[in-house]
Design a protein around this motif. Structure first.
Motif, PDB file in Angstrom:
ATOM      1  N   TRP A  32       0.274  -1.082  -0.433  1.00  0.00           N
ATOM      2  CA  TRP A  32       0.367   0.196   0.492  1.00  0.00           C
ATOM      3  C   TRP A  32       0.781   0.691   0.342  1.00  0.00           C
ATOM      4  CZ3 TRP A  32      -3.862   2.398  -1.328  1.00  0.00           C
ATOM      5  CH2 TRP A  32      -4.295   4.223  -0.407  1.00  0.00           C
ATOM      6  N   ASP A  33       2.055   1.257   0.912  1.00  0.00           N
ATOM      7  CA  ASP A  33       2.838   3.011   0.726  1.00  0.00           C
ATOM      8  C   ASP A  33       4.721   1.629   0.574  1.00  0.00           C
ATOM      9  OD1 ASP A  33       3.262   1.576   3.348  1.00  0.00           O
ATOM     10  OD2 ASP A  33       2.218   3.593   4.637  1.00  0.00           O
ATOM     11  N   ARG A  34       5.013   2.901   1.475  1.00  0.00           N
ATOM     12  CA  ARG A  34       6.761   2.063   1.488  1.00  0.00           C
ATOM     13  C   ARG A  34       6.903   1.549   2.681  1.00  0.00           C
ATOM     14  NH1 ARG A  34       9.671   6.380   4.175  1.00  0.00           N
ATOM     15  NH2 ARG A  34      10.882   6.462   2.621  1.00  0.00           N
ATOM     16  N   THR A  35       6.401   1.035   3.607  1.00  0.00           N
ATOM     17  CA  THR A  35       6.370  -0.310   4.051  1.00  0.00           C
ATOM     18  C   THR A  35       5.244  -1.919   4.523  1.00  0.00           C
ATOM     19  OG1 THR A  35       6.245   0.905   5.766  1.00  0.00           O
ATOM     20  CG2 THR A  35       8.345   0.857   5.068  1.00  0.00           C
ATOM     21  N   HIS A  36       4.163  -1.219   4.287  1.00  0.00           N
ATOM     22  CA  HIS A  36       2.721  -1.910   4.695  1.00  0.00           C
ATOM     23  C   HIS A  36       2.131  -2.132   3.464  1.00  0.00           C
ATOM     24  CE1 HIS A  36       3.460   1.383   8.171  1.00  0.00           C
ATOM     25  NE2 HIS A  36       3.255   0.474   8.381  1.00  0.00           N
ATOM     26  N   PRO A  37       1.981  -4.355   3.754  1.00  0.00           N
ATOM     27  CA  PRO A  37       0.873  -4.195   3.026  1.00  0.00           C
ATOM     28  C   PRO A  37      -0.527  -3.575   2.501  1.00  0.00           C
ATOM     29  CG  PRO A  37       2.092  -5.563   4.036  1.00  0.00           C
ATOM     30  CD  PRO A  37       1.876  -4.619   4.847  1.00  0.00           C
ATOM     31  N   THR A  38      -1.025  -4.183   1.623  1.00  0.00           N
ATOM     32  CA  THR A  38      -2.595  -3.309   1.109  1.00  0.00           C
ATOM     33  C   THR A  38      -2.765  -4.743   1.874  1.00  0.00           C
ATOM     34  OG1 THR A  38      -2.351  -5.195  -1.311  1.00  0.00           O
ATOM     35  CG2 THR A  38      -2.046  -2.972  -1.367  1.00  0.00           C
ATOM     36  N   GLU A  39      -4.722  -4.755   1.542  1.00  0.00           N
ATOM     37  CA  GLU A  39      -5.359  -4.869   2.379  1.00  0.00           C
ATOM     38  C   GLU A  39      -5.781  -6.396   1.492  1.00  0.00           C
ATOM     39  OE1 GLU A  39     -10.380  -6.018   2.365  1.00  0.00           O
ATOM     40  OE2 GLU A  39      -9.825  -3.522   3.171  1.00  0.00           O
ATOM     41  N   ALA A  40      -5.854  -6.533   0.716  1.00  0.00           N
ATOM     42  CA  ALA A  40      -5.483  -7.734  -0.575  1.00  0.00           C
ATOM     43  C   ALA A  40      -4.685  -8.394   0.591  1.00  0.00           C
ATOM     44  CB  ALA A  40      -5.652  -7.343  -1.705  1.00  0.00           C
ATOM     45  N   ALA A  41      -3.051  -8.317   0.458  1.00  0.00           N
ATOM     46  CA  ALA A  41      -2.188  -9.108   0.729  1.00  0.00           C
ATOM     47  C   ALA A  41      -2.189  -9.716   2.279  1.00  0.00           C
ATOM     48  CB  ALA A  41      -0.844  -8.685   0.793  1.00  0.00           C
ATOM     49  N   HIS A  42      -3.228  -8.920   3.448  1.00  0.00           N
ATOM     50  CA  HIS A  42      -3.712  -9.260   4.519  1.00  0.00           C
ATOM     51  C   HIS A  42      -4.717  -9.986   4.301  1.00  0.00           C
ATOM     52  CE1 HIS A  42      -1.375  -6.218   6.758  1.00  0.00           C
ATOM     53  NE2 HIS A  42      -1.559  -4.979   7.065  1.00  0.00           N
ATOM     54  N   ARG A  43      -5.479 -10.176   4.087  1.00  0.00           N
ATOM     55  CA  ARG A  43      -5.959 -11.048   3.514  1.00  0.00           C
ATOM     56  C   ARG A  43      -5.439 -12.714   2.836  1.00  0.00           C
ATOM     57  NH1 ARG A  43     -11.986  -9.821   3.987  1.00  0.00           N
ATOM     58  NH2 ARG A  43     -12.574  -7.733   3.487  1.00  0.00           N
ATOM     59  N   ILE A  44      -4.908 -12.897   2.217  1.00  0.00           N
ATOM     60  CA  ILE A  44      -4.194 -13.785   1.524  1.00  0.00           C
ATOM     61  C   ILE A  44      -2.627 -13.883   3.061  1.00  0.00           C
ATOM     62  CG2 ILE A  44      -2.471 -14.895   0.150  1.00  0.00           C
ATOM     63  CD1 ILE A  44      -2.558 -12.307  -2.102  1.00  0.00           C
ATOM     64  N   LEU A  45      -2.305 -13.126   3.929  1.00  0.00           N
ATOM     65  CA  LEU A  45      -1.523 -13.449   4.943  1.00  0.00           C
ATOM     66  C   LEU A  45      -1.922 -14.184   6.235  1.00  0.00           C
ATOM     67  CD1 LEU A  45       0.431 -10.858   4.753  1.00  0.00           C
ATOM     68  CD2 LEU A  45       1.854 -13.119   4.425  1.00  0.00           C
ATOM     69  N   VAL A  46      -3.337 -13.631   6.574  1.00  0.00           N
ATOM     70  CA  VAL A  46      -4.689 -14.199   7.693  1.00  0.00           C
ATOM     71  C   VAL A  46      -5.321 -15.426   7.157  1.00  0.00           C
ATOM     72  CG1 VAL A  46      -6.627 -13.962   8.299  1.00  0.00           C
ATOM     73  CG2 VAL A  46      -5.234 -11.693   8.536  1.00  0.00           C
ATOM     74  N   ASP A  47      -5.231 -15.556   5.824  1.00  0.00           N
ATOM     75  CA  ASP A  47      -5.887 -17.104   5.886  1.00  0.00           C
ATOM     76  C   ASP A  47      -4.789 -18.343   5.698  1.00  0.00           C
ATOM     77  OD1 ASP A  47      -8.490 -16.679   4.727  1.00  0.00           O
ATOM     78  OD2 ASP A  47      -8.496 -16.284   2.271  1.00  0.00           O
ATOM     79  N   TYR A  48      -3.667 -17.887   5.677  1.00  0.00           N
ATOM     80  CA  TYR A  48      -1.856 -18.848   5.458  1.00  0.00           C
ATOM     81  C   TYR A  48      -2.167 -19.206   7.114  1.00  0.00           C
ATOM     82  CZ  TYR A  48      -0.318 -19.869   1.072  1.00  0.00           C
ATOM     83  OH  TYR A  48      -0.001 -19.741  -0.237  1.00  0.00           O
ATOM     84  N   ILE A  49      -2.081 -18.276   7.775  1.00  0.00           N
ATOM     85  CA  ILE A  49      -1.408 -18.117   9.388  1.00  0.00           C
ATOM     86  C   ILE A  49      -3.128 -18.926   9.961  1.00  0.00           C
ATOM     87  CG2 ILE A  49      -2.931 -16.716  12.278  1.00  0.00           C
ATOM     88  CD1 ILE A  49      -1.521 -14.186   9.882  1.00  0.00           C
ATOM     89  N   LEU A  50      -4.630 -19.227   9.813  1.00  0.00           N
ATOM     90  CA  LEU A  50      -5.437 -19.278   9.915  1.00  0.00           C
ATOM     91  C   LEU A  50      -5.454 -21.417   9.642  1.00  0.00           C
ATOM     92  CD1 LEU A  50      -8.599 -17.630   9.988  1.00  0.00           C
ATOM     93  CD2 LEU A  50      -8.197 -18.941  11.820  1.00  0.00           C
ATOM     94  N   TYR A  51      -5.627 -21.579   8.189  1.00  0.00           N
ATOM     95  CA  TYR A  51      -5.639 -22.792   7.658  1.00  0.00           C
ATOM     96  C   TYR A  51      -4.120 -23.685   6.990  1.00  0.00           C
ATOM     97  CZ  TYR A  51      -9.813 -20.397   7.507  1.00  0.00           C
ATOM     98  OH  TYR A  51     -11.249 -19.491   8.184  1.00  0.00           O
ATOM     99  N   GLY A  52      -3.175 -22.523   7.307  1.00  0.00           N
ATOM    100  CA  GLY A  52      -2.072 -22.739   6.326  1.00  0.00           C
ATOM    101  C   GLY A  52      -0.838 -23.693   6.870  1.00  0.00           C
ATOM    102  N   PRO A  53      -0.478 -24.940   5.882  1.00  0.00           N
ATOM    103  CA  PRO A  53       0.619 -26.113   6.495  1.00  0.00           C
ATOM    104  C   PRO A  53       1.435 -26.317   7.020  1.00  0.00           C
ATOM    105  CG  PRO A  53       0.598 -25.484   3.977  1.00  0.00           C
ATOM    106  CD  PRO A  53      -0.124 -24.496   4.370  1.00  0.00           C
TER     107      PRO A  53
END
Length: 368
Positions: free
Chosen positions: A332-353
């Motif tokens: 999104w900016d110089r150092t932080h992810p977009t909401e789209a990236a956050h969504r994928i990361l959270v899915d990995y946190i929850l359901y990741g192998p």
């Protein structure tokens, strides 16, 4: 004499009166959709939902446009993102309402424990694990201070619920910690005289002390997020003449993550009843960068919001420009992810192998 036809009606009324009384008078009652009683979050700008708005001396704020352009209210809230961040999305997955920033709650004169029962977010932009903040001019809330705030919440919960019910509530709740990136940057900014290994060992030890404090005050289930590929942020790339990643920062992050995993394994073997899920955000973020189209990204180097080269010459400010399609940008900016990236990361946190979330993912963690 009581009419017989009145008895069924009386008991019908009696049942529903107490059903609705219980439903609406006990705000921490677990609903069918709720996975955990509450979430207590600690971290930096990746999961800050507005605590820094209340810090007079903080330079790390996001309570201005164009931040929040995709948030439900379409307004900036203090989140360093175009929309929701990982804290919001994880709360949704847990069946919880948005977890408010602690400083917005502690500033109220009519505090009650009900406001703490869904959870509290203590995260602060620019926060570090190492506490080097001048208490007279705090510009962020380091991990130690965030845990201090939690201890105050714990005291209120015990007073309001009683020690036994408070412990049950907390033991089933999810404690999430997302922090360490600023400590990695700080190693190079401070010209530390310690070796990289000595430095990350110190950070891991400091982290361990705070996890133990949380454990001593009721926490049992931890979701721990490792440091990502922060040497590949637009800000770091912009400082390299070839616009490639800063591999010094990445190597330090890898060393720290290794020390963190080792520490967590040791801690789990010593503290009775503790359970944790570690998320290897570094590897997943590396996948984003190496195979962007597989994750829906077309831009993984430049920021969406900013100015200049890679949109990283300036932070996301009201006078800067921003991209029209935020969903195809990693940053999104110089150092932080977009909401789209956050969504994928959270899915990995929850359901990741196990490859990315070990010794188990958060879905399995909260089911224990």
């Amino acid at each position: 004499m009581v009419c017989n036809s009145f008895l069924p009606s009386f008991f019908f009324f009696f049942f529903f009166f107490f059903f609705f009384f219980f439903l609406f008078s006990v705000p921490y009652a677990v609903t069918a959709a709720r996975v955990v009683p509450a979430m207590y979050l600690f971290g930096d700008s990746l999961v800050d939902v507005g605590n820094n708005n209340y810090l007079k001396y903080s330079f790390a704020k996001a309570n201005f446009p164009h931040n929040g352009i995709d948030f439900p209210t379409k307004k900036p809230t203090g989140r360093f993102c175009n929309g929701k961040n990982a804290a919001d999305l994880l709360a949704e997955k847990m069946g919880l309402p948005t977890i408010p920033p602690y400083l917005s709650m502690s500033s109220k004169s009519n505090k009650s424990i009900t406001q703490f029962l869904n959870g509290v977010n203590f995260a602060s932009g620019a926060a570090k694990i190492i506490n080097d903040i001048d208490p007279q001019y705090p510009f962020s809330i380091p991990l130690e201070k965030q845990v201090d705030y939690y201890l105050a919440v714990h005291k209120d919960l015990v007073q309001g619920l009683g020690a036994s019910k408070a412990q049950t509530h907390l033991s089933k709740s999810l404690f999430t910690i997302v922090m360490g990136s600023n400590d990695m940057y700080n190693y190079f900014d401070s010209l530390s005289k310690s070796t990289p290994q000595q430095y990350v060992n110190l950070i891991a030890l400091t982290f361990k002390e705070q996890v133990k404090r949380l454990y001593d005050y009721g926490a049992r289930k931890f979701s721990i997020v490792g440091v990502g590929v922060i040497g590949c942020t637009p800000s770091e790339r912009n400082e390299q003449t070839d616009r490639k990643c800063n591999e010094d920062v990445n190597r330090l992050s890898v060393k720290y993550n290794q020390a963190l995993v080792s520490m967590l394994k040791s801690l789990a073997s010593k503290l009775r009843g503790i359970h944790y899920s570690y998320f290897d955000g570094y590897s997943v973020m590396q996948n984003f960068i190496q195979k962007p189209t597989a994750y829906g990204f077309s831009e993984v180097k430049a920021a969406c919001c900013g100015l200049g080269k890679l949109n990283a010459d300036a932070p996301c400010l009201p006078f800067t420009t921003y991209c029209t399609n935020r969903s195809n940008h990693l940053f999104w900016d110089r150092t932080h992810p977009t909401e789209a990236a956050h969504r994928i990361l959270v899915d990995y946190i929850l359901y990741g192998p196990l490859q990315y979330t070990f010794p188990l993912n958060v879905k399995k963690l909260v089911a224990i």
